[in-house]
Design a protein around this motif. Structure first.
Motif, PDB file in Angstrom:
ATOM      1  N   ASP A 511      55.253  -7.721 -57.512  1.00 54.64           N
ATOM      2  CA  ASP A 511      53.989  -8.327 -57.943  1.00 54.64           C
ATOM      3  C   ASP A 511      53.044  -7.263 -58.497  1.00 54.64           C
ATOM      4  N   SER A 512      52.894  -6.163 -57.805  1.00 58.53           N
ATOM      5  CA  SER A 512      51.977  -5.110 -58.266  1.00 58.53           C
ATOM      6  C   SER A 512      52.478  -4.491 -59.558  1.00 58.53           C
ATOM      7  N   ILE A 513      53.785  -4.360 -59.702  1.00 50.36           N
ATOM      8  CA  ILE A 513      54.351  -3.795 -60.926  1.00 50.36           C
ATOM      9  C   ILE A 513      54.107  -4.746 -62.104  1.00 50.36           C
ATOM     10  N   HIS A 514      54.301  -6.051 -61.862  1.00 45.45           N
ATOM     11  CA  HIS A 514      54.101  -7.043 -62.924  1.00 45.45           C
ATOM     12  C   HIS A 514      52.649  -7.060 -63.393  1.00 45.45           C
ATOM     13  N   LYS A 515      51.697  -7.019 -62.445  1.00 39.85           N
ATOM     14  CA  LYS A 515      50.277  -7.010 -62.799  1.00 39.85           C
ATOM     15  C   LYS A 515      49.923  -5.766 -63.612  1.00 39.85           C
ATOM     16  N   MET A 516      50.499  -4.644 -63.247  1.00 39.39           N
ATOM     17  CA  MET A 516      50.205  -3.412 -63.964  1.00 39.39           C
ATOM     18  C   MET A 516      50.729  -3.483 -65.396  1.00 39.39           C
ATOM     19  N   GLU A 517      51.919  -4.032 -65.581  1.00 42.48           N
ATOM     20  CA  GLU A 517      52.499  -4.146 -66.926  1.00 42.48           C
ATOM     21  C   GLU A 517      51.654  -5.062 -67.804  1.00 42.48           C
ATOM     22  N   GLU A 518      51.125  -6.162 -67.227  1.00 41.38           N
ATOM     23  CA  GLU A 518      50.277  -7.083 -67.989  1.00 41.38           C
ATOM     24  C   GLU A 518      48.975  -6.402 -68.420  1.00 41.38           C
ATOM     25  N   LYS A 519      48.336  -5.707 -67.484  1.00 39.94           N
ATOM     26  CA  LYS A 519      47.089  -5.002 -67.814  1.00 39.94           C
ATOM     27  C   LYS A 519      47.332  -3.947 -68.892  1.00 39.94           C
ATOM     28  N   TRP A 520      48.445  -3.261 -68.808  1.00 42.14           N
ATOM     29  CA  TRP A 520      48.753  -2.196 -69.775  1.00 42.14           C
ATOM     30  C   TRP A 520      48.953  -2.774 -71.182  1.00 42.14           C
ATOM     31  N   GLU A 521      49.617  -3.922 -71.209  1.00 42.06           N
ATOM     32  CA  GLU A 521      49.850  -4.560 -72.509  1.00 42.06           C
ATOM     33  C   GLU A 521      48.541  -5.001 -73.145  1.00 42.06           C
ATOM     34  N   VAL A 522      47.604  -5.499 -72.306  1.00 47.02           N
ATOM     35  CA  VAL A 522      46.301  -5.900 -72.828  1.00 47.02           C
ATOM     36  C   VAL A 522      45.516  -4.680 -73.309  1.00 47.02           C
ATOM     37  N   TRP A 523      45.560  -3.614 -72.527  1.00 48.17           N
ATOM     38  CA  TRP A 523      44.790  -2.408 -72.888  1.00 48.17           C
ATOM     39  C   TRP A 523      45.376  -1.739 -74.129  1.00 48.17           C
ATOM     40  N   ASN A 524      46.717  -1.636 -74.161  1.00 45.91           N
ATOM     41  CA  ASN A 524      47.459  -1.098 -75.302  1.00 45.91           C
ATOM     42  C   ASN A 524      46.927   0.266 -75.764  1.00 45.91           C
ATOM     43  N   PRO A 525      47.088   1.318 -74.953  1.00 45.01           N
ATOM     44  CA  PRO A 525      46.574   2.649 -75.334  1.00 45.01           C
ATOM     45  C   PRO A 525      47.481   3.399 -76.303  1.00 45.01           C
ATOM     46  N   GLY A 526      48.620   2.780 -76.683  1.00 44.86           N
ATOM     47  CA  GLY A 526      49.531   3.473 -77.594  1.00 44.86           C
ATOM     48  C   GLY A 526      50.428   4.465 -76.876  1.00 44.86           C
ATOM     49  N   VAL A 527      50.581   4.291 -75.568  1.00 43.67           N
ATOM     50  CA  VAL A 527      51.427   5.176 -74.759  1.00 43.67           C
ATOM     51  C   VAL A 527      52.428   4.306 -73.994  1.00 43.67           C
ATOM     52  N   ARG A 528      53.681   4.726 -73.987  1.00 49.59           N
ATOM     53  CA  ARG A 528      54.728   3.976 -73.283  1.00 49.59           C
ATOM     54  C   ARG A 528      54.502   4.048 -71.774  1.00 49.59           C
ATOM     55  N   LEU A 529      54.618   2.891 -71.101  1.00 50.03           N
ATOM     56  CA  LEU A 529      54.487   2.816 -69.649  1.00 50.03           C
ATOM     57  C   LEU A 529      55.853   2.601 -69.022  1.00 50.03           C
ATOM     58  N   ILE A 530      56.182   3.441 -68.007  1.00 50.30           N
ATOM     59  CA  ILE A 530      57.405   3.267 -67.221  1.00 50.30           C
ATOM     60  C   ILE A 530      56.984   2.965 -65.793  1.00 50.30           C
ATOM     61  N   THR A 531      57.495   1.852 -65.279  1.00 51.02           N
ATOM     62  CA  THR A 531      57.155   1.466 -63.898  1.00 51.02           C
ATOM     63  C   THR A 531      58.345   1.716 -62.979  1.00 51.02           C
ATOM     64  N   LEU A 532      58.031   2.205 -61.785  1.00 52.07           N
ATOM     65  CA  LEU A 532      59.055   2.505 -60.788  1.00 52.07           C
ATOM     66  C   LEU A 532      58.718   1.759 -59.505  1.00 52.07           C
ATOM     67  N   LYS A 533      59.756   1.242 -58.846  1.00 52.41           N
ATOM     68  CA  LYS A 533      59.550   0.533 -57.594  1.00 52.41           C
ATOM     69  C   LYS A 533      59.918   1.432 -56.410  1.00 52.41           C
ATOM     70  N   SER A 534      59.032   1.496 -55.433  1.00 53.16           N
ATOM     71  CA  SER A 534      59.266   2.305 -54.244  1.00 53.16           C
ATOM     72  C   SER A 534      59.391   1.402 -53.030  1.00 53.16           C
ATOM     73  N   SER A 535      60.622   1.223 -52.566  1.00 47.79           N
ATOM     74  CA  SER A 535      60.865   0.344 -51.422  1.00 47.79           C
ATOM     75  C   SER A 535      60.403   0.965 -50.112  1.00 47.79           C
ATOM     76  N   TYR A 536      60.222   2.288 -50.099  1.00 41.16           N
ATOM     77  CA  TYR A 536      59.825   2.978 -48.864  1.00 41.16           C
ATOM     78  C   TYR A 536      58.372   3.449 -48.906  1.00 41.16           C
ATOM     79  N   ARG A 537      57.598   2.863 -49.852  1.00 35.22           N
ATOM     80  CA  ARG A 537      56.146   3.103 -49.939  1.00 35.22           C
ATOM     81  C   ARG A 537      55.773   4.570 -50.184  1.00 35.22           C
ATOM     82  N   SER A 538      56.684   5.292 -50.795  1.00 34.34           N
ATOM     83  CA  SER A 538      56.394   6.680 -51.157  1.00 34.34           C
ATOM     84  C   SER A 538      56.121   6.767 -52.649  1.00 34.34           C
TER      85      SER A 538
END
Length: 606
Positions: A511-538
């Motif tokens: 959920d947090s990753i999806h929200k971040m991707e949506e906000k990034w697409e709206v902002w569109n700073p011209g920089v590629r975003l890579i999202t990583l999932k941390s199952s162990y909260r690190s």
């Protein structure tokens, strides 16, 4: 605030062009470099008597022939070091002499011994000065360590202000001490000659004493030789003299030897004539002054200047230690920080290092001077011996005009100081055994430092004829925790460096990753975003894993830069509330990864 306090304590910064003005005249140099040797008058005779009293007061008369033997050794050392001054006018003393003529290991042994000796000089001097104060004011006896530490702190600050300023402060108390002791000796002689002396424990010359062995006499002699510590300081610190440096240094050495010899033999004679017995509560000089003048104004003046000179004797070490550390650092045997001159043109790092280590020693020995003196004396007689041996080899190799006489002087000096060193080892082994552990450890540290610097130089050296600059591309990775002013500022800077910029976000759930991707697409700073999932909260571990991947792919063609956004709080205490992730990431990357680490700061106003 820190800068203002620094200016208040050590003064304004000085220009390089002012260095010549920091050189010392003969009178100022005598105050700075002779204070250690001259101050030993306050405890040299006492150390002889402490050993002799082990078999009873009847053995006290042996202190006179032993003192004459110490005086003879002083004469030999003065002439020997005078030759060293003219042969090595750049200073360095035993370290340079031994390294050039005997070998590197001997030079390091001499240098290490001298460094240890200078640390012990500060500790012994401050402890002995405290003893003089507590002799006059016994109520302060329980505060000995605190008094000694206070004086070390004051001397450290004084020397950070520059050698000329410290010499100006030292000159008056040093010459007051010399004047006071000479007055004490002359008055004591006159009173004794007129029959006014009343020994507390009368001892006749040549009276029989039970259990007096050669071993005991040699032990007393070696203890009395503690009065010779500091004689080498002048030859070590020749660069501190005004031109012609070697001539001024040689004259200062002769003056120091003459004053020291007169005062030492004078105190020894008075101690014998007045039947002085060493006491834990009162020094020998204090007892002599009490016997000659009584506990009046003159007595307290003598005690005051004696305490002061014992404290200020440490200044000899503050002058010589930084210079010797500089020479060892120049040869890559000590950290390069000892090469740097401070704001006041002194070698500040050496001064601070000396003050800290000597304070630790005072605390460790609880301000017990007697416990420190044997280590102190051994530390100086090893360089004495190596220096004399080095000069012997020099005369044999070079054979200059009149070299036979010079060789004879240094041969006598070497055999005498070697004998003293061996006597110390055999008679006081239980007190000096630590030297056999500590000195090899110091030399091992020297060699490790040297090897490190050699390896670094080999790895950093390039052939400017063949190796040309290769231009690579650049990939910038920007770890982000959200879309903020700090991130905007960091991405703007990254884009100004290269178009190849990647933002990396670590989320703990889909959920947090999806929200971040949506906000990034709206902002569109011209920089590629890579999202990583941390199952162990690190946050750090997924970032490190990603950086490993980028580093492996791009290592041959691009520079990898990790650009860490960070905001700076208005107040220092607020800083601990933020930036933990950036600190952890920076610490790990700095130690483990071959990447460029950069921080883009954003300052907060509230």
């Amino acid at each position: 605030m820190v800068s203002k306090m620094k200016r208040l304590l050590i003064g304004r910064p000085m220009k390089n062009s002012e260095l010549e003005g920091e050189k010392l005249s003969k009178l100022k140099a005598l105050a700075v470099l002779s204070s250690d040797a001259l101050s030993s008058v306050a405890y040299g005779t006492e150390q002889i008597l402490i050993v002799l009293m082990a078999v009873g007061a009847a053995a006290a008369w042996y202190s006179i022939p032993i003192s004459l033997a110490v005086l003879g050794l002083l004469v030999i050392l003065i002439f020997s070091y005078r030759q060293t001054i003219y042969s090595y006018p750049t200073g360095g003393g035993a370290y340079i002499v031994a390294k050039d003529n005997i070998g590197l290991s001997s030079g390091l042994l001499a240098g290490g011994s001298l460094l240890v000796d200078y640390i012990l000089t500060v500790a012994v001097s401050s402890s002995a000065g405290t003893d003089a104060i507590t002799s006059a004011f016994p109520v302060l006896h329980d505060y000995r360590v605190l008094i000694a530490l206070t004086m070390i702190l004051l001397l450290t600050i004084l020397n950070l202000r520059g050698i000329t300023e410290s010499a100006s402060v030292l000159a008056l108390p040093v010459y007051l001490f010399v004047f006071a002791i000479i007055v004490l000796i002359i008055t004591g002689f006159i009173k004794y000659a007129m029959g006014g002396a009343e020994p507390a424990v009368p001892v006749e010359w040549g009276s029989a004493a039970n259990n007096v062995s050669l071993f005991l006499l040699l032990k007393a002699f070696s203890s009395g030789c503690s009065a010779l510590t500091g004689v080498e300081a002048v030859s070590n610190a020749i660069p501190n003299f005004r031109a012609p440096a070697e001539k001024n240094a040689a004259k200062t050495l002769i003056m120091m030897g003459s004053i020291l010899g007169f005062m030492f033999i004078g105190i020894s004679l008075l101690a014998y004539w007045y039947g002085i017995i060493p006491s834990e509560k009162e020094t020998v000089v204090s007892q002599i002054a009490n016997s000659v003048f009584g506990r009046g104004t003159i007595y307290y003046i003598i005690q005051g200047v004696t305490a002061l000179i014992l404290f200020l004797a440490a200044n000899t070490a503050y002058s010589a230690f930084p210079l010797l550390a500089f020479m060892l650092a120049k040869d890559k045997f000590m950290p390069h920080m000892f090469l740097v001159r401070g704001d006041r043109l002194g070698y500040s790092n050496g001064i601070i290092f000396l003050g800290v280590l000597s304070a630790i020693l005072v605390i460790a020995f609880h301000g017990n001077t007697e416990g420190l003196i044997p280590l102190y004396a051994v530390g100086v007689f090893i360089p004495f011996t190596l220096s004399q041996l080095g000069m012997m080899i020099r005369w044999i190799k070079l054979k200059p005009s009149g070299w036979h006489v010079k060789l004879l002087i240094n041969t006598i000096g070497m055999l005498t100081t070697l004998s003293i060193t061996l006597i110390f080892i055999f008679t006081k082994f239980s007190q000096v055994w630590a030297v056999f552990i500590f000195l090899p450890l110091v030399i091992w540290i020297f060699m490790r430092i040297h090897r490190h610097y050699i390896h670094v130089a080999d790895q950093l050296r390039i052939n400017i004829q063949e190796e040309k600059l290769q231009i690579k591309g650049s990939t910038v990775v920007v770890p982000i925790g959200g879309i903020t002013s700090v991130v905007r500022n960091s991405l703007s800077y990254a884009k100004s460096l290269t178009d190849n910029v990647v933002a990396v976000y670590v989320g703990f759930d889909d959920d947090s990753i999806h929200k971040m991707e949506e906000k990034w697409e709206v902002w569109n700073p011209g920089v590629r975003l890579i999202t990583l999932k941390s199952s162990y909260r690190s946050i750090v571990k997924p970032l490190i894993k990603f950086i490993d991947t980028v580093e492996w792919k791009k290592n041959e063609t691009d520079h990898i830069t990790i650009l860490i956004p960070q905001f700076i709080t208005k107040h220092w205490w607020q800083y601990v509330l933020h930036n933990q992730t950036s600190l952890l990431l920076r610490a790990y990357l700095f130690r483990h990864k071959d990447v460029v680490i950069s921080t883009v700061t954003y300052h907060l106003d509230k």
